[in-house]
Design an enzyme around this catalytic site. Structure first.
Site, PDB file in Angstrom:
ATOM      1  N   ASP A 108       0.809  -1.227   0.000  1.00  0.00           N
ATOM      2  CA  ASP A 108       0.000   0.000   0.000  1.00  0.00           C
ATOM      3  C   ASP A 108       0.842   1.277   0.000  1.00  0.00           C
ATOM      4  OD1 ASP A 108       0.773  -0.864   2.562  1.00  0.00           O
ATOM      5  OD2 ASP A 108      -0.868   0.198   3.550  1.00  0.00           O
ATOM      6  N   GLU A 175      -0.636  -2.159   5.156  1.00  0.00           N
ATOM      7  CA  GLU A 175       0.324  -2.081   6.275  1.00  0.00           C
ATOM      8  C   GLU A 175       0.181  -0.751   6.998  1.00  0.00           C
ATOM      9  OE1 GLU A 175       3.438  -0.928   8.682  1.00  0.00           O
ATOM     10  OE2 GLU A 175       3.337  -0.018   6.708  1.00  0.00           O
ATOM     11  N   GLU A 176      -0.079   0.303   6.231  1.00  0.00           N
ATOM     12  CA  GLU A 176      -0.096   1.661   6.812  1.00  0.00           C
ATOM     13  C   GLU A 176      -1.350   1.908   7.649  1.00  0.00           C
ATOM     14  OE1 GLU A 176       2.379   3.580   6.711  1.00  0.00           O
ATOM     15  OE2 GLU A 176       3.539   3.198   4.881  1.00  0.00           O
TER      16      GLU A 176
END
Ligand SMILES: [Zn+2]
Ligand SMILES: [Zn+2]
Length: 448
Positions: A108, A175-176
């Protein structure tokens, strides 16, 4: 069978080049293609949970090297994403019996307006989950990671004569934000594809020179908690504070007092960070508002320190409200956002030592740095499970021009960090080193 046949066919075709089948030579051979993939990914960044195009590229590349590929994996826990399938990709590369190793890339990008002036800079604008228009940029280098990951899959496919076992390649979404790793595990990553014996993750680093890797033994990233606090007072006219309970004054005391958790309640050798990143209250100069809302990030390493810190935040917040004379039915609301939790990343010390030795041999001892731990976070930690029972190592890969690094050290002017709109890793050496380091790590764990 088919995969096995392909691998025999390939080693036959490339037999005259056998002497060159080293991770370095393979990385060099793949580099032009990997750079093309990288630049394409960089110009087409996608926000967390929306990794449709990126995951399709990762899936296609894993299929091309004979992996059994599963797409659309991921079950998010957030109510707003209920029933939504994630863009997780799992590619299983089998090569006889042996250990199972998980290799992970994230996919991402971030809501950042790119300011690098690179020819392949992103101009993407999209709507975020709250329907706000945002620019999108790979400001954390997850595009570097995907290109590296593809290079690793290609290299290990060609090096099948040197390892045995099963590699689980994981293309992780979100992930963020939104906990993509947790979403994959909740959708059966380990029950459907097997629990790995080891997990390897990597990240480009904005404070490390190209050609080098950095690794920490033990904790390398922190537990990350998000906490919302609403301080409730009694509003009124700014000229008559004695007729009110001013939540702005109470909040100010809370902000200061929370810092004493780290400085007075905890072993100073063991770090805690409490950052109040958002504080909102009131509308005008002369009105005392009814409430103030605060949002904070809380960073710790050990599980017991985490729980103690979260309890202390609640205790201190409520205690200050009591001291200010707030009634028991109007106490502050302290909410720990448990769904947003990222566990601390712990590099298994024994595994770290083993891989450091392998990296020193391949990259040169001077190119393997013992990196200090930081209080950042990465949900790669989920793959080793909450008790760290699956040995995992997360390695940093240098992405910065050494002359710029030296200049920054001399002048004290910091280089663009990860998440900066000006972050521009040098793709060729970063991807090359990432491919070699990860391939060497997997080979070391799975060698015949
Ligand atoms: Zn990031
Ligand atoms: Zn990142």
């Amino acid at each position: 069978m088919k995969i096995h046949f392909l691998s025999i066919a390939l080693s036959f075709v490339s037999a005259p080049l056998f002497a060159q089948q080293t991770p370095q030579a393979l990385a060099d051979a793949e580099l032009p293609s990997l750079i093309a993939i990288y630049k394409d990914l960089h110009s087409h960044p996608e926000l967390s949970t929306r990794e449709e195009r990126s995951s399709a590229i990762v899936a296609k590349e894993l299929k091309a090297v004979g992996c059994e590929v599963t797409e659309r994996l991921g079950k998010y826990s957030q109510p707003e994403l209920k029933g939504y399938k994630g863009y997780g990709v799992v590619g299983v590369m089998k090569n006889g019996s042996g250990p199972t190793v998980l290799v992970r890339t994230d996919m991402d990008a971030l809501p950042v307006h790119e300011e690098t002036d690179l020819p392949y800079a992103s101009t993407v604008v999209t709507k975020d989950i709250n329907d706000r228009e945002v620019s999108v940029m790979h400001a954390c280098g997850h595009d570097i990671h995907m290109a590296t990951f593809i290079g690793v899959a290609r290299s290990l496919y060609k090096l099948k004569d040197q390892w045995k076992g099963t590699i689980i390649f994981v293309g992780q979404p979100a992930e963020e934000a939104f906990g993509g790793a947790r979403a994959l595990l909740d959708d059966g990553l380990y029950t459907r594809f097997g629990k790995p014996d080891f997990a390897i993750g990597f990240h480009d680093r904005a404070q490390l020179e190209i050609g080098r890797v950095g690794v920490t033994e033990g904790y390398t990233y922190a537990n990350v908690d998000s906490v919302d606090i609403t301080v409730r007072g009694v509003g009124g006219h700014g000229a008559y504070p004695h007729k009110t309970k001013d939540p702005i004054v109470i909040s100010s005391e809370i902000v200061m007092a929370l810092q004493t958790i780290a400085s007075r309640e905890n072993d100073p050798i063991d770090p805690i960070v409490i950052t109040i990143g958002s504080i909102h209250g009131g509308t005008k100069h002369n009105i005392i508002p009814n409430d103030v809302k605060m949002q904070m990030t809380v960073r710790t390493y050990k599980a017991e320190v985490r729980e103690r810190t979260l309890a202390a935040i609640e205790r201190i917040t409520k205690g200050i409200a009591v001291a200010a004379g707030i009634q028991s039915d109007n106490m502050p609301i302290v909410e720990v956002l448990r769904d947003d939790f990222t566990p601390a990343t712990y590099n298994n010390p024994e595994l770290t030592k083993r891989l450091v030795a392998a990296w020193k041999k391949t990259l040169g001892a001077e190119n393997v740095e013992a990196t200090d731990p930081v209080m950042g976070g990465d949900d790669f930690s989920e793959y080793s499970l909450s008790d760290h029972s699956i040995p995992a190592v997360y390695v940093h890969v240098g992405a910065v021009d050494p002359t710029k690094m030296a200049e920054s050290n001399k002048t004290g002017v910091p280089l663009p960090s990860l998440h900066s709109s000006k972050f521009a890793p040098i793709p060729e050496p970063t991807i090359r080193t990432g491919v070699i380091a990860t391939t060497v790590a997997v080979l070391d764990l799975m060698k015949k």
